[in-house]
Design a protein around this motif. Sequence first.
Motif, short mmCIF file in Angstrom:
data_model
loop_
_atom_site.label_atom_id
_atom_site.label_comp_id
_atom_site.label_asym_id
_atom_site.label_seq_id
_atom_site.Cartn_x
_atom_site.Cartn_y
_atom_site.Cartn_z
N TYR A 28 0.84 -1.20 0.00
CA TYR A 28 0.00 0.00 0.00
C TYR A 28 0.88 1.25 0.00
N LEU A 29 0.59 2.18 -0.93
CA LEU A 29 1.28 3.46 -0.99
C LEU A 29 0.25 4.57 -0.78
N PRO A 30 0.26 5.23 0.36
CA PRO A 30 -0.70 6.30 0.59
C PRO A 30 -0.47 7.46 -0.37
N ALA A 31 -1.44 8.32 -0.50
CA ALA A 31 -1.32 9.51 -1.34
C ALA A 31 -0.14 10.35 -0.87
N LYS A 32 0.62 10.89 -1.83
CA LYS A 32 1.77 11.76 -1.53
C LYS A 32 2.71 11.11 -0.51
N SER A 33 3.02 9.84 -0.72
CA SER A 33 3.83 9.09 0.24
C SER A 33 5.31 9.43 0.15
N GLY A 34 6.02 9.01 1.15
CA GLY A 34 7.48 9.03 1.10
C GLY A 34 7.94 7.76 0.40
N TRP A 35 9.22 7.47 0.48
CA TRP A 35 9.76 6.27 -0.15
C TRP A 35 9.35 5.04 0.64
N ILE A 36 8.84 4.02 -0.07
CA ILE A 36 8.39 2.78 0.55
C ILE A 36 9.01 1.61 -0.22
N VAL A 37 9.52 0.62 0.50
CA VAL A 37 10.13 -0.55 -0.11
C VAL A 37 9.03 -1.47 -0.64
N VAL A 38 9.13 -1.85 -1.93
CA VAL A 38 8.16 -2.77 -2.53
C VAL A 38 8.79 -4.12 -2.88
N ALA A 39 10.11 -4.23 -2.80
CA ALA A 39 10.82 -5.51 -2.95
C ALA A 39 12.14 -5.40 -2.21
N THR A 40 12.46 -6.39 -1.40
CA THR A 40 13.66 -6.32 -0.57
C THR A 40 14.76 -7.27 -1.06
N ASN A 41 16.01 -6.88 -0.77
CA ASN A 41 17.19 -7.69 -1.06
C ASN A 41 17.21 -8.24 -2.49
N VAL A 42 17.02 -7.36 -3.45
CA VAL A 42 17.02 -7.75 -4.86
C VAL A 42 18.44 -7.67 -5.38
N LYS A 43 18.87 -8.69 -6.10
CA LYS A 43 20.22 -8.72 -6.67
C LYS A 43 20.37 -7.65 -7.75
N ASP A 44 21.60 -7.24 -8.01
CA ASP A 44 21.89 -6.28 -9.08
C ASP A 44 21.65 -6.94 -10.44
N GLY A 45 21.19 -6.13 -11.40
CA GLY A 45 21.00 -6.61 -12.77
C GLY A 45 19.74 -7.39 -13.03
N VAL A 46 18.75 -7.32 -12.14
CA VAL A 46 17.50 -8.04 -12.30
C VAL A 46 16.49 -7.14 -13.01
N ASN A 47 15.85 -7.65 -14.06
CA ASN A 47 14.83 -6.89 -14.80
C ASN A 47 13.49 -6.99 -14.09
N PHE A 48 12.80 -5.85 -14.00
CA PHE A 48 11.51 -5.84 -13.30
C PHE A 48 10.62 -4.72 -13.83
N ARG A 49 9.35 -4.83 -13.50
CA ARG A 49 8.34 -3.79 -13.74
C ARG A 49 7.69 -3.50 -12.39
N VAL A 50 7.13 -2.31 -12.26
CA VAL A 50 6.34 -1.97 -11.08
C VAL A 50 4.90 -1.86 -11.55
N ARG A 51 4.01 -2.63 -10.93
CA ARG A 51 2.58 -2.60 -11.27
C ARG A 51 1.84 -1.79 -10.21
N PHE A 52 0.96 -0.91 -10.69
CA PHE A 52 0.15 -0.08 -9.81
C PHE A 52 -1.31 -0.46 -9.97
N GLU A 53 -2.03 -0.44 -8.86
CA GLU A 53 -3.47 -0.70 -8.88
C GLU A 53 -4.14 0.35 -7.99
N THR A 54 -5.14 1.03 -8.55
CA THR A 54 -5.86 2.04 -7.78
C THR A 54 -7.04 1.41 -7.05
N GLN A 55 -7.51 2.06 -6.01
CA GLN A 55 -8.64 1.55 -5.24
C GLN A 55 -9.95 1.70 -6.00
#
Length: 160
Positions: free
Chosen positions: A120-147
């Motif tokens: 969950y990312l509140p409106a106007k949030s600060g930095w929040i971790v969405v994945a932890t301890n990820v190795k360098d060089g890993v390809n990813f996307r960030v998916r967003f879903e609204t309420q």
Amino acid sequence: MSVRVARVLAGAVAVTATAVGAPAGAAPSGTPVVAPGAVGAVEGPATGAAVAGNGFSTTATCYGGAVRSYFERAGWGGDAGPYRTTSRCRDVNVRNASPFPVDACVIFVDRTSKCNYWTYLPAKSGWIVVATNVKDGVNFRVRFETQRYEYESLTAHHAF
């Protein structure tokens, strides 16, 4: 000490404290670049220089290489990326700059098309971790879903 000197000194201390406490480039700006193949998404580097004062500057942080994703109309959400993790951060961090809350997850595109877990990312949030301890060089996307369906734009910043 005169009042004028005290005011100038207090202002200098406040500016120095702000420069030391703020991560370099954490407030991205600049002209975004259209991401090829991304429907409605605009992405680009988050520009921002280290703040200098009295002969010193802040050290670059994980947020110094942050990028911005932008969806003109948030709708029900969408995907930002692809991105590749770097040695700047051990985690994938997201900051929601939109006036409404969203949920975010990370999809490690070389391994799966599914989310790791929703954060969950509140409106106007600060930095929040969405994945932890990820190795360098890993390809990813960030998916967003609204309420709910949002007509306003969705803006987020990613540091990895």
